[in-house]
Design an enzyme around this catalytic site. Structure first.
Site, PDB file in Angstrom:
ATOM      1  N   LYS A  99      51.469  11.901  31.093  1.00 52.90           N
ATOM      2  CA  LYS A  99      51.064  13.311  31.177  1.00 52.90           C
ATOM      3  C   LYS A  99      50.274  13.704  29.935  1.00 52.90           C
ATOM      4  O   LYS A  99      49.247  14.350  30.019  1.00 52.90           O
ATOM      5  CB  LYS A  99      52.274  14.251  31.307  1.00 52.90           C
TER       6      LYS A  99
ATOM      7  N   CYS B 166      35.297  11.796  44.512  1.00 51.94           N
ATOM      8  CA  CYS B 166      34.133  12.416  45.154  1.00 51.94           C
ATOM      9  C   CYS B 166      34.619  13.236  46.361  1.00 51.94           C
ATOM     10  O   CYS B 166      35.494  12.804  47.102  1.00 51.94           O
ATOM     11  CB  CYS B 166      33.084  11.434  45.646  1.00 51.94           C
TER      12      CYS B 166
ATOM     13  N   LYS C  35      41.901  13.596  41.113  1.00 53.62           N
ATOM     14  CA  LYS C  35      43.251  13.668  41.685  1.00 53.62           C
ATOM     15  C   LYS C  35      43.475  12.609  42.750  1.00 53.62           C
ATOM     16  O   LYS C  35      44.557  12.061  42.880  1.00 53.62           O
ATOM     17  CB  LYS C  35      43.469  15.061  42.288  1.00 53.62           C
TER      18      LYS C  35
ATOM     19  N   HIS D 192      60.186  -4.320  19.355  1.00 54.18           N
ATOM     20  CA  HIS D 192      59.340  -5.490  19.580  1.00 54.18           C
ATOM     21  C   HIS D 192      57.864  -5.132  19.558  1.00 54.18           C
ATOM     22  O   HIS D 192      57.058  -5.736  20.260  1.00 54.18           O
ATOM     23  CB  HIS D 192      59.724  -6.161  20.898  1.00 54.18           C
TER      24      HIS D 192
ATOM     25  N   ARG E  93      38.637  16.251  43.204  1.00 55.99           N
ATOM     26  CA  ARG E  93      38.304  14.858  43.524  1.00 55.99           C
ATOM     27  C   ARG E  93      37.251  14.273  42.596  1.00 55.99           C
ATOM     28  O   ARG E  93      36.947  13.081  42.659  1.00 55.99           O
ATOM     29  CB  ARG E  93      37.811  14.761  44.961  1.00 55.99           C
TER      30      ARG E  93
ATOM     31  N   GLU F 275      56.292   8.406  32.181  1.00 58.22           N
ATOM     32  CA  GLU F 275      55.629   9.546  32.814  1.00 58.22           C
ATOM     33  C   GLU F 275      55.257  10.614  31.776  1.00 58.22           C
ATOM     34  O   GLU F 275      54.181  11.208  31.838  1.00 58.22           O
ATOM     35  CB  GLU F 275      56.547  10.121  33.916  1.00 58.22           C
TER      36      GLU F 275
ATOM     37  N   GLU G  52      46.807  12.006  29.873  1.00 56.84           N
ATOM     38  CA  GLU G  52      45.898  12.510  30.903  1.00 56.84           C
ATOM     39  C   GLU G  52      45.239  13.816  30.504  1.00 56.84           C
ATOM     40  O   GLU G  52      44.044  13.990  30.714  1.00 56.84           O
ATOM     41  CB  GLU G  52      46.675  12.779  32.211  1.00 56.84           C
TER      42      GLU G  52
ATOM     43  N   TRP H 109      32.562  11.961  41.321  1.00 55.44           N
ATOM     44  CA  TRP H 109      33.269  11.215  40.282  1.00 55.44           C
ATOM     45  C   TRP H 109      32.479   9.923  40.146  1.00 55.44           C
ATOM     46  O   TRP H 109      32.451   9.096  41.055  1.00 55.44           O
ATOM     47  CB  TRP H 109      34.712  10.950  40.702  1.00 55.44           C
TER      48      TRP H 109
ATOM     49  N   ASN I  88      30.936   9.032  49.561  1.00 50.05           N
ATOM     50  CA  ASN I  88      32.132   8.802  48.760  1.00 50.05           C
ATOM     51  C   ASN I  88      32.533   7.345  49.002  1.00 50.05           C
ATOM     52  O   ASN I  88      32.574   6.907  50.139  1.00 50.05           O
ATOM     53  CB  ASN I  88      33.228   9.771  49.231  1.00 50.05           C
ATOM     54  N   GLY I  89      32.778   6.603  47.921  1.00 51.05           N
ATOM     55  CA  GLY I  89      33.151   5.198  48.089  1.00 51.05           C
ATOM     56  C   GLY I  89      32.289   4.316  47.189  1.00 51.05           C
ATOM     57  O   GLY I  89      31.598   4.811  46.302  1.00 51.05           O
TER      58      GLY I  89
HETATM   59  C1  G6P Z   1      45.397   9.647  40.279  1.00 50.90           C
HETATM   60  C2  G6P Z   1      45.998  10.980  39.882  1.00 50.90           C
HETATM   61  C3  G6P Z   1      47.450  10.783  39.481  1.00 50.90           C
HETATM   62  C4  G6P Z   1      48.223  10.121  40.615  1.00 50.90           C
HETATM   63  C5  G6P Z   1      47.564   8.810  41.044  1.00 50.90           C
HETATM   64  C6  G6P Z   1      48.172   8.286  42.332  1.00 50.90           C
HETATM   65  O1  G6P Z   1      45.306   8.827  39.170  1.00 50.90           O
HETATM   66  O2  G6P Z   1      45.264  11.549  38.808  1.00 50.90           O
HETATM   67  O3  G6P Z   1      48.031  12.039  39.197  1.00 50.90           O
HETATM   68  O4  G6P Z   1      49.531   9.871  40.201  1.00 50.90           O
HETATM   69  O5  G6P Z   1      46.179   9.020  41.309  1.00 50.90           O
HETATM   70  O6  G6P Z   1      47.898   9.208  43.354  1.00 50.90           O
HETATM   71  P1  G6P Z   1      48.725   9.359  44.676  1.00 50.90           P
HETATM   72  O7  G6P Z   1      48.022  10.465  45.403  1.00 50.90           O
HETATM   73  O8  G6P Z   1      48.623   8.062  45.405  1.00 50.90           O
HETATM   74  O9  G6P Z   1      50.106   9.700  44.324  1.00 50.90           O
END
Ligand code: G6P
Length: 620
Positions: free
Chosen positions: A497, A2, A615, A516, A27, A493, A500, A74, A100-101
């Site tokens: 990606k 948010c 994000k 396994h 956000r 990772e 996501e 969000w 927000n929260g």
């Molecule tokens: C969210 C974002 C990710 C990020 C994670 C941790 O899930 O979409 O891309 O890795 O938060 O965020 P930070 O800002 O703490 O690295």
């Protein structure tokens, strides 16, 4: 999670509010709305969907006024819908606010307010706050409070906050008190921008760029009483605070797309520079070590450290895993990598010699902040590896290391990951050199690090090859990502990606562990991406590839230039430059970022704003 904006001054408020929401859209983008006040009328416009849709609505149905608030959502409580969108109205329209929260006790408060006759129009926890402020205001006025005094409205907010359990960043307008904006923070970030006869409000500094470079970060339990000409900050326990004005260094060009179609692609291609910025000024050739300005610990204290805990979420957690391998290898200090969401509630034994690093791009992730606070409360040296200057984690840590990667806008993190790995490598060098690492070994690391920007430039040349491979596999519904040692976190990772941004199910695994469980998923429709640059156990990874091939699973391999053996086994190979093992993650993660990007594009996904994600995750 948010985004909040606010404006109070002499200009039409909606311009900044809308622009600010566009910049904060990363956000959350389930819905967007603004409320603008003119005299004792507060006009609310809100809509499900993106900020662009709100902009259309505002064209058709404009609002006028010189102060207002805005929100991009969000969803936490209540699905994305027009009714659940912010701003929310309390009482009979006396109060309008954005939040927000998460209000954890909202259900109890809601029942109490319903019994008092308040009618709810949404399923959100936020509407409870709006009604509660209206209720407290009414009570204050009944007790004879002065309706013309800002203090009356402040008191209504204070009394409300005392009853809330959970987290909030709030922006509040009062129908009968035009010219006043109240903001409050607990757990969800807020920044006040200071202009000439005007003030701005935002969840982070990005909306303020180009409007003002003077900012005041609110701390937890602070309330800001904001008018066009005045800013008063009060802390719950310590009362009135002198606003600490800082100068913002970001410029508008930092967040421009330039020649790129998406922020994610722009940020992938920025990596040669962002990696260089992470080590710039930090390599000490004379002493063959790294130098950090902000650790705030002297060598004696650092020598006493016998264990490091790295805590993070998402991609930052993967960077932490890479860091674990490198720090243990070069500094010979045991490292544990903890999910912040677990660490904050776990109570692992940690001696007084344990040092904690919170790794975070945004510096605002709620779980990372909470885990860091818990460790700090217990007295551990608590540091941050962080990108956003002035963020909550950067401000609360005992010290830390900035990434200097520049703003990362794409929701899927890319350049922050490689910068975090770079900084963790510097940390390994630094901790190694105050312990067992020899002078020549330190020099070699420095020389190798300096070569990385060029190595990444060379790696990026694989883009066209990645496009071809993406076209071949983009319809697959499952992917496996496999790697070992330093490239195991890279496999995690790579899978993250893809999940996501393309919504394809992908699992990252240590290549040998595949036997396994995940090997049961291997069939002709399930590609396996092997991250297999030359390393100490290269032949073992080759055997793992054989196992997949024997089951007719298609193989995409990330391998070192000139590796013909891999070419014989894999259906498709993406070549990367040969670098030392501990530096491989910086190189091997790049084609995986590009692969996810290209596959997502072919599937018609919104790469910069993937569904359900945000994000900056500022709720638990
Ligand atoms: C969210 C974002 C990710 C990020 C994670 C941790 O899930 O979409 O891309 O890795 O938060 O965020 P930070 O800002 O703490 O690295």
């Amino acid at each position: 999670m948010c985004g909040i904006v606010g404006y109070i001054g002499a200009k039409p408020a909606s311009n900044y509010l809308l622009e600010g929401l566009f910049r904060l859209e990363y956000r959350g983008y389930d819905s967007a709305g603004i409320a603008v006040q003119s005299g004792d009328t507060i006009a609310v416009r809100k809509k499900t969907g993106r900020v662009g849709q709100l902009a259309e609505l505002l064209k058709a149905s404009p609002v006028t006024g010189t102060h207002g608030i805005g929100h991009t959502r969000w969803a936490t409580h209540g699905q994305p819908s027009d009714n659940n969108s912010h701003p929310h109205t309390g009482g009979n329209g006396e109060v309008v606010l954005v939040h927000n929260g998460v209000i954890e006790n909202y259900a109890t408060l809601r029942s109490q307010l319903q019994e008092l006759g308040y009618v709810f129009h949404s399923q959100t926890d936020t509407e409870v706050v709006a009604h509660l402020v209206a209720h407290q205001l009414e009570e204050e006025l009944k007790l004879g409070a002065d309706p013309d005094s800002n203090a009356t409205y402040l008191r209504a907010v204070e009394l409300t906050l005392k009853q809330l359990k959970g987290t909030y960043g709030l922006g509040v307008l009062f129908r009968d008190k035009p010219g006043l904006l109240i903001a409050a923070r607990l757990g969800s970030p807020l920044v006040v921008g200071v202009g000439k006869d005007e003030h701005y409000l935002a969840s982070d500094a990005s909306p303020l760029v180009g409007y003002t470079d003077k900012v005041v970060y609110l701390n937890d339990h602070e309330i800001a009483m904001i008018t066009a000409n005045s800013l008063e900050i009060l802390h719950r326990d310590t009362g009135s605070q002198t606003p600490h004005i800082r100068v913002l260094e970001q410029t508008a060009s930092d967040t421009e797309l330039g020649q790129f179609e998406h922020y994610m692609l722009k940020e992938i291609f920025e990596q040669p520079t962002s990696i260089e910025n992470a080590f710039r000024g930090r390599l000490d050739d004379d002493e063959a070590t790294a130098r950090f300005g902000g650790l705030n610990l002297d060598p004696q204290e650092l020598r006493r450290i016998d264990r490091i805990v790295l805590t993070a979420c998402g991609t930052s957690w993967h960077a932490g895993l890479v860091g674990e391998y490198i720090i243990e290898e070069f500094a010979r200090i045991p490292v544990e990598v903890e999910y912040a969401s677990e660490l904050r509630y776990r109570n692992p034994p940690m001696s007084e010699r344990t040092m904690v690093f919170a790794i975070t791009q945004s510096g605002e992730t709620a779980d990372t902040l909470a885990a860091m606070r818990e460790c700090k409360r217990k007295g551990h040296p608590t540091l941050a590896i962080c990108n956003v200057v002035g963020s909550s984690i950067a401000r609360e840590a005992d010290g830390g290391i900035y990434l200097h990667a520049g703003p990362e806008v794409g929701v899927a993190s890319t350049k922050a990951f490689t910068s975090q790995v770079t900084v963790l490598t510097l940390l390994a060098l630094f901790m190694g050199r105050i312990r067992h690492l020899s002078y020549p070994a330190g020099q070699r690391m420095i020389a190798n690090l300096r070569k990385m920007p060029d190595k990444i430039r060379q790696t990026l040349e694989c883009h066209n090859r990645v496009k071809e491979i993406a076209r071949k596999y983009y319809t697959a519904e499952n992917f496996l990502y496999l790697g070992r040692l330093h490239n195991f976190p890279v496999a995690l990772e790579g899978a993250l990606k893809l999940k996501e941004i393309s919504y394809i199910h992908a699992e990252g695994y240590p290549a040998a562990e595949m036997k396994h469980g995940p090997i049961a998923l291997v069939d002709e429709q399930t590609p396996s991406v092997f991250v297999v640059p030359r390393c100490q156990i290269y032949p073992k990874v080759i055997s793992n590839m054989e196992e997949v091939r024997a089951r007719r699973g298609p193989i995409i391999a990330i391998a070192c230039e000139g590796d013909d053996k891999v070419a014989e086994l894999a259906d498709d190979v993406i070549y990367v430059p040969d670098v030392d093992e501990y530096l491989q993650p910086m190189v091997t993660s790049v084609p995986l970022q590009l692969l996810a990007y290209e596959i997502a594009l072919l599937r018609g996904c919104n790469v910069d704003r993937p569904r359900n994600l945000a994000k900056s995750v500022t709720v638990e």
